[in-house]
Design a protein around this motif. Structure first.
Motif, PDB file in Angstrom:
ATOM      1  N   ALA A  46       0.842  -1.201   0.000  1.00  0.00           N
ATOM      2  CA  ALA A  46       0.000   0.000   0.000  1.00  0.00           C
ATOM      3  C   ALA A  46       0.877   1.250   0.000  1.00  0.00           C
ATOM      4  CB  ALA A  46      -0.927  -0.001   1.229  1.00  0.00           C
ATOM      5  N   THR A  47       1.933   1.226   0.805  1.00  0.00           N
ATOM      6  CA  THR A  47       2.824   2.387   0.879  1.00  0.00           C
ATOM      7  C   THR A  47       3.501   2.617  -0.472  1.00  0.00           C
ATOM      8  OG1 THR A  47       3.196   1.926   3.214  1.00  0.00           O
ATOM      9  CG2 THR A  47       4.793   3.363   2.127  1.00  0.00           C
ATOM     10  N   ARG A  48       3.974   1.513  -1.068  1.00  0.00           N
ATOM     11  CA  ARG A  48       4.629   1.604  -2.378  1.00  0.00           C
ATOM     12  C   ARG A  48       3.664   2.183  -3.425  1.00  0.00           C
ATOM     13  NH1 ARG A  48       5.133  -1.267  -6.429  1.00  0.00           N
ATOM     14  NH2 ARG A  48       3.847  -2.987  -5.645  1.00  0.00           N
ATOM     15  N   LEU A  49       2.438   1.656  -3.416  1.00  0.00           N
ATOM     16  CA  LEU A  49       1.433   2.130  -4.378  1.00  0.00           C
ATOM     17  C   LEU A  49       1.150   3.619  -4.180  1.00  0.00           C
ATOM     18  CD1 LEU A  49      -1.278  -0.658  -4.682  1.00  0.00           C
ATOM     19  CD2 LEU A  49      -0.059   0.483  -6.557  1.00  0.00           C
ATOM     20  N   ARG A  50       1.024   4.053  -2.911  1.00  0.00           N
ATOM     21  CA  ARG A  50       0.727   5.454  -2.631  1.00  0.00           C
ATOM     22  C   ARG A  50       1.865   6.359  -3.118  1.00  0.00           C
ATOM     23  NH1 ARG A  50       2.052   8.572   1.471  1.00  0.00           N
ATOM     24  NH2 ARG A  50       2.672   6.838   2.810  1.00  0.00           N
ATOM     25  N   TRP A  51       3.085   5.877  -2.947  1.00  0.00           N
ATOM     26  CA  TRP A  51       4.223   6.672  -3.411  1.00  0.00           C
ATOM     27  C   TRP A  51       4.233   6.766  -4.941  1.00  0.00           C
ATOM     28  CZ3 TRP A  51       8.708   4.418   0.105  1.00  0.00           C
ATOM     29  CH2 TRP A  51       8.550   4.948   1.394  1.00  0.00           C
ATOM     30  N   GLU A  52       3.834   5.659  -5.594  1.00  0.00           N
ATOM     31  CA  GLU A  52       3.822   5.660  -7.074  1.00  0.00           C
ATOM     32  C   GLU A  52       2.682   6.506  -7.628  1.00  0.00           C
ATOM     33  OE1 GLU A  52       3.717   1.694  -8.654  1.00  0.00           O
ATOM     34  OE2 GLU A  52       5.649   1.171  -7.712  1.00  0.00           O
ATOM     35  N   HIS A  53       1.569   6.515  -6.910  1.00  0.00           N
ATOM     36  CA  HIS A  53       0.368   7.212  -7.387  1.00  0.00           C
ATOM     37  C   HIS A  53      -0.096   8.238  -6.356  1.00  0.00           C
ATOM     38  CE1 HIS A  53       0.295   4.077 -10.419  1.00  0.00           C
ATOM     39  NE2 HIS A  53       0.319   3.174  -9.458  1.00  0.00           N
ATOM     40  N   PRO A  54       0.545   9.403  -6.331  1.00  0.00           N
ATOM     41  CA  PRO A  54       0.232  10.400  -5.300  1.00  0.00           C
ATOM     42  C   PRO A  54      -1.235  10.838  -5.301  1.00  0.00           C
ATOM     43  CG  PRO A  54       2.223  11.002  -6.514  1.00  0.00           C
ATOM     44  CD  PRO A  54       1.588   9.872  -7.255  1.00  0.00           C
ATOM     45  N   TRP A  55      -1.916  10.685  -6.443  1.00  0.00           N
ATOM     46  CA  TRP A  55      -3.321  11.103  -6.505  1.00  0.00           C
ATOM     47  C   TRP A  55      -4.215  10.283  -5.593  1.00  0.00           C
ATOM     48  CZ3 TRP A  55      -6.079   6.925  -7.968  1.00  0.00           C
ATOM     49  CH2 TRP A  55      -5.425   5.957  -8.764  1.00  0.00           C
ATOM     50  N   LEU A  56      -3.718   9.135  -5.129  1.00  0.00           N
ATOM     51  CA  LEU A  56      -4.539   8.320  -4.219  1.00  0.00           C
ATOM     52  C   LEU A  56      -4.971   9.117  -2.991  1.00  0.00           C
ATOM     53  CD1 LEU A  56      -2.645   4.887  -4.363  1.00  0.00           C
ATOM     54  CD2 LEU A  56      -5.021   5.308  -5.052  1.00  0.00           C
ATOM     55  N   LEU A  57      -4.131  10.076  -2.588  1.00  0.00           N
ATOM     56  CA  LEU A  57      -4.455  10.886  -1.404  1.00  0.00           C
ATOM     57  C   LEU A  57      -5.809  11.589  -1.556  1.00  0.00           C
ATOM     58  CD1 LEU A  57      -3.665  12.185   1.325  1.00  0.00           C
ATOM     59  CD2 LEU A  57      -2.443  13.942   0.042  1.00  0.00           C
ATOM     60  N   TYR A  58      -6.140  11.977  -2.791  1.00  0.00           N
ATOM     61  CA  TYR A  58      -7.402  12.716  -2.999  1.00  0.00           C
ATOM     62  C   TYR A  58      -8.624  11.853  -2.743  1.00  0.00           C
ATOM     63  CZ  TYR A  58      -4.167  16.079  -4.808  1.00  0.00           C
ATOM     64  OH  TYR A  58      -3.123  16.946  -4.902  1.00  0.00           O
ATOM     65  N   LEU A  59      -8.412  10.552  -2.721  1.00  0.00           N
ATOM     66  CA  LEU A  59      -9.543   9.663  -2.434  1.00  0.00           C
ATOM     67  C   LEU A  59      -9.682   9.376  -0.936  1.00  0.00           C
ATOM     68  CD1 LEU A  59      -9.182   7.129  -5.384  1.00  0.00           C
ATOM     69  CD2 LEU A  59     -10.619   9.171  -5.229  1.00  0.00           C
ATOM     70  N   ASP A 289       5.553  13.395   3.835  1.00  0.00           N
ATOM     71  CA  ASP A 289       6.278  12.638   4.864  1.00  0.00           C
ATOM     72  C   ASP A 289       5.434  12.301   6.084  1.00  0.00           C
ATOM     73  OD1 ASP A 289       8.595  12.484   3.438  1.00  0.00           O
ATOM     74  OD2 ASP A 289       9.593  14.164   4.447  1.00  0.00           O
ATOM     75  N   TYR A 290       4.342  13.038   6.288  1.00  0.00           N
ATOM     76  CA  TYR A 290       3.531  12.789   7.485  1.00  0.00           C
ATOM     77  C   TYR A 290       2.347  11.866   7.212  1.00  0.00           C
ATOM     78  CZ  TYR A 290       6.546  16.499   8.983  1.00  0.00           C
ATOM     79  OH  TYR A 290       7.671  17.230   9.258  1.00  0.00           O
ATOM     80  N   LEU A 291       2.263  11.382   5.983  1.00  0.00           N
ATOM     81  CA  LEU A 291       1.213  10.423   5.636  1.00  0.00           C
ATOM     82  C   LEU A 291       1.711   9.011   5.936  1.00  0.00           C
ATOM     83  CD1 LEU A 291       0.218  11.897   2.147  1.00  0.00           C
ATOM     84  CD2 LEU A 291      -0.785  12.403   4.403  1.00  0.00           C
ATOM     85  N   GLY A 292       0.758   8.108   6.092  1.00  0.00           N
ATOM     86  CA  GLY A 292       1.110   6.691   6.222  1.00  0.00           C
ATOM     87  C   GLY A 292       1.877   6.374   7.492  1.00  0.00           C
ATOM     88  N   LEU A 293       2.667   5.290   7.409  1.00  0.00           N
ATOM     89  CA  LEU A 293       3.405   4.796   8.566  1.00  0.00           C
ATOM     90  C   LEU A 293       4.525   5.740   8.975  1.00  0.00           C
ATOM     91  CD1 LEU A 293       4.261   1.000   8.287  1.00  0.00           C
ATOM     92  CD2 LEU A 293       2.899   2.133  10.030  1.00  0.00           C
ATOM     93  N   GLY A 294       5.328   6.135   7.985  1.00  0.00           N
ATOM     94  CA  GLY A 294       6.435   7.024   8.282  1.00  0.00           C
ATOM     95  C   GLY A 294       7.709   6.333   8.732  1.00  0.00           C
ATOM     96  N   VAL A 295       7.751   4.994   8.609  1.00  0.00           N
ATOM     97  CA  VAL A 295       8.992   4.309   8.979  1.00  0.00           C
ATOM     98  C   VAL A 295      10.120   4.764   8.056  1.00  0.00           C
ATOM     99  CG1 VAL A 295      10.160   2.082   9.152  1.00  0.00           C
ATOM    100  CG2 VAL A 295       7.808   2.337   9.956  1.00  0.00           C
ATOM    101  N   THR A 296       9.819   4.793   6.762  1.00  0.00           N
ATOM    102  CA  THR A 296      10.766   5.358   5.803  1.00  0.00           C
ATOM    103  C   THR A 296      10.049   6.444   5.012  1.00  0.00           C
ATOM    104  OG1 THR A 296      10.136   3.650   4.247  1.00  0.00           O
ATOM    105  CG2 THR A 296      12.130   3.255   5.517  1.00  0.00           C
ATOM    106  N   SER A 297      10.814   7.230   4.290  1.00  0.00           N
ATOM    107  CA  SER A 297      10.224   8.292   3.486  1.00  0.00           C
ATOM    108  C   SER A 297      10.418   7.947   2.006  1.00  0.00           C
ATOM    109  CB  SER A 297      10.915   9.618   3.803  1.00  0.00           C
ATOM    110  OG  SER A 297      10.626  10.572   2.795  1.00  0.00           O
ATOM    111  N   GLN A 298       9.545   8.535   1.165  1.00  0.00           N
ATOM    112  CA  GLN A 298       9.684   8.303  -0.267  1.00  0.00           C
ATOM    113  C   GLN A 298      11.011   8.887  -0.767  1.00  0.00           C
ATOM    114  OE1 GLN A 298       6.328   9.776  -2.430  1.00  0.00           O
ATOM    115  NE2 GLN A 298       6.975   8.880  -4.392  1.00  0.00           N
ATOM    116  N   HIS A 299      11.437   9.973  -0.144  1.00  0.00           N
ATOM    117  CA  HIS A 299      12.654  10.667  -0.569  1.00  0.00           C
ATOM    118  C   HIS A 299      13.778  10.340   0.415  1.00  0.00           C
ATOM    119  CE1 HIS A 299       9.622  12.697  -2.881  1.00  0.00           C
ATOM    120  NE2 HIS A 299       9.004  12.993  -1.735  1.00  0.00           N
TER     121      HIS A 299
END
Lengths: 426, 426
Positions: A46-59, A289-299
């Motif tokens: 889920a985290t990987r998908l969210r990073w790949e598709h940032p538009w998911l946040l709008y849902l 960076d404050y979305l999701g788990l936050g164990v690691t960051s996309q960047h």
């Protein structure tokens, strides 16, 4: 009171007891460990998908409405979550519904997929508790055995989700009541936590590695620690702040929940508004960076738990933003645990304190990681032990000091409304 | 129960509480820490002298008579030792006499100088308890504060004598009652234990270094432990034996005490007979390795706690001989603690089990070290934490498993008659 002493008979009975609880917790550990493994894998996806598709946040607002609707119309009493598990251990009532496990698993993954800020342990504990209840029902166990089995479910879920079986065991014993531990489920909890952790690791699920490079011991020996009074003072001061951060998190989450319930008449609208707030905050801050788990960051240089262990890995206010994001997410109907966000809040706050005071950043990130959690859940011993399981034993003195003092300074509130108070903290 | 929530006032009160207990435990830590430092230094000197002058052993019966006579005619109720400290914490009575600290310090050193087999922690706990009582009297503290101060005395003594302040803290909370921990003295105990340990180390007193070379983690990371089922099984089996050894020690010491009291009419004769038994056993075995503390041996290849961490450092029956020597020493009127002999018994038993089963010797010596102690004192959490403080955190899972299971299998007896039972172990 004089000691009871019928050795031969006693030892035989202990064999029976040990065998009974290995057998009872085995099916629990297999099912709960497997579900936790699936959960952790799905979270990663889920985290990987969210990073790949940032538009998911709008849902996110839509996802929130779906989650709340699911619990409202199909959830029975599963919505009570961790508190239901704890209530059933304190005093058995209607039981924990079987659906709690799949519901919380799916809704937590949905929360993360669309960018809610939440954790994992609540989900794992609910999976463990729900599976334990079904095992108890299936084997028609007695009331008292069901109570202990529910506790082993908590230990198994917690132990497997973080890869820390000893901390999971102590957590299950410690979380029920502030100021007291009872040992009646000690061995069953440890058995369940070890087995669930092993089962989970058999699927190839790993846990994040943390490392503290700071050594108080130039020689590398374990015992000759020369306690640095300056460092001790900084740890003490940081522990106060960790305690206050834990309290602030618990109070703010509860406050947002109460307030949104009052202000927004239609219950299904609450998560929609919450989702919109998260989107707005993400825009305003210009980072995910404050979305999701936050164990690691996309960047590579983003703010995350892992990066908080090095200089520049967090901003001075990072802890507050994560606190706000999570309080909104969990206070307004999304699902997931509180603990990983508490790790984030603590590690980034520890990072900030270390930068200001000139203390070792990695040590203070680790102290915040465990101490904010200790404060919010009132489980100082479990968190001290978790520190050892995650970061090694060298700094156990600082771990204990930070967790105990943060626990003291967090007052008698916490994130679990069903936690009872046995003793005042002072 | 709903959480209490008056944050601002609460936090202010916690500051007051923290400051109060730092101030109250500071004089205790200075006096008790200094006495423990003196005690440890004298113990080293006594051991050195005994090694240089082996004939000192022949005076053991005389020394025993002197010790018993001293307590009989000048000791007031100080003879009750650890049990008096625990009784006073459970329910305040006549108080702990000031003379307990110097008496137990001197008589323990005398016991070691002439070759009695005994430990240190009992002495340190009595020093801490006695000093705490005087501080409480001097400051005219309230009943409840005296109770907590006595507990901090136990934590300070234990923490300083072994250099393990976190284990000392948990020990003080855990030892009072089987099956329950109450947190009311958590912070004061930690403060006292840290300060006493620091004071003790300021005199240049060091503690023995132990090292476990065995690694379950080929990569060196903390989390990815692959649990070896064979090793797990061996640990479980060893833990049963550690538990039984702890029980055997407690029962044998109590049995020898009862029996010698029945058989030998004149009380002053008991330690004389005990001393002769120790001399005879030393002759029969042809080694002085079972006399004194046993942390190290006079001979590089002798049996000792340190040597038990390597192959060939103990014989298959070493654990039993130490158990017998110590049960006679402590059961027949000499003074000193039980814990260092329990370390010896456990480490050598662990060594023997490892040799038979092909398990890692250093790990099993460490497991025995803490688990026999856990079994005899019913303090599994303190011993798990002590393992981390002495041997590092890598093997905490095995530490917990060994201590918890040994605790279970030791039944409800133990070396402290004043320990109460809150919950049955099963």
């Amino acid at each position: 009171m004089t000691p009871i002493s019928k050795p031969a008979i006693e030892q035989l009975a202990f064999f029976k007891y040990l065998g009974k609880w290995i057998l009872l917790t085995l099916p629990l550990a297999i099912v709960a460990g497997s579900m936790v493994a699936l959960f952790l894998w799905l979270l990663d996806e889920a985290t990987r998908l969210r990073w790949e598709h940032p538009w998911l946040l709008y849902l996110l607002p839509v996802a929130g409405v779906a989650i709340v609707a699911l619990y409202r119309f199909r959830g029975k009493n599963a919505e009570a979550g961790n508190n239901l598990v704890m209530d059933e251990i304190h005093q058995q009532g209607g039981g924990i519904p079987a659906r709690m496990a799949p519901f919380v698993l799916i809704t937590t993954v949905v929360t993360h997929l669309f960018g809610g800020s939440a954790g994992r342990e609540g989900t794992a504990v609910q999976i463990g508790g729900s599976v334990a209840q079904q095992v108890g029902k299936w084997l028609r166990l007695k009331r008292d055995d069901v109570r202990i089995l529910l506790m082993t479910g908590v230990a198994a879920g917690f132990g497997a989700v973080f890869g820390t079986p000893v901390a999971g065991t102590v957590f299950a014993l410690e979380v029920l009541t502030i100021g007291r531990i009872k040992y009646d489920a000690l061995i069953p909890c440890l058995m369940a936590a070890i087995m669930a952790d092993v089962v989970c690791s058999l699927y190839g699920i790993g846990h994040t590695h943390y490392h503290i490079d700071f050594h108080t011991l130039p020689t590398g020996g374990w015992m000759h620690f020369k306690l640095d009074p300056m460092l001790l003072g900084k740890v003490l001061m940081a522990a106060l702040l960790f305690g206050l951060a834990g309290t602030l998190f618990a109070e703010l989450t509860a406050g947002i929940k109460t307030l949104s319930g009052k202000l927004i008449r239609h219950k299904l609208l609450i998560p929609a508004v919450g989702g919109c707030l998260i989107i707005a905050l993400t825009w305003a801050l210009g980072t995910n960076d404050y979305l999701g788990l936050g164990v690691t960051s996309q960047h590579p240089d983003g703010v995350s738990i892992v990066n908080a262990f090095r200089e520049g890995g967090a901003q001075p206010m990072s802890w507050f933003w994560k606190l706000l994001f999570t309080a909104i997410t969990l206070g307004m109907g999304f699902k997931g645990g509180e603990v990983t966000p508490l790790f984030f809040i603590g590690a980034t706050l520890g990072n900030a304190i270390a930068m200001v005071t000139g203390a070792p950043v990695d040590l203070f990130a680790a102290l915040g990681f465990i101490a904010v959690f200790a404060a919010a859940t009132n489980t100082p011993l479990a968190c001290t032990i978790m520190g050892v399981e995650l970061f090694g034993g060298e700094h156990i003195l600082y771990f204990a000091l930070a967790c105990f003092v943060a626990y003291l300074f967090s007052g008698h509130s916490g994130i679990y409304a069903s936690q009872r108070i046995s003793l005042s903290k002072q």
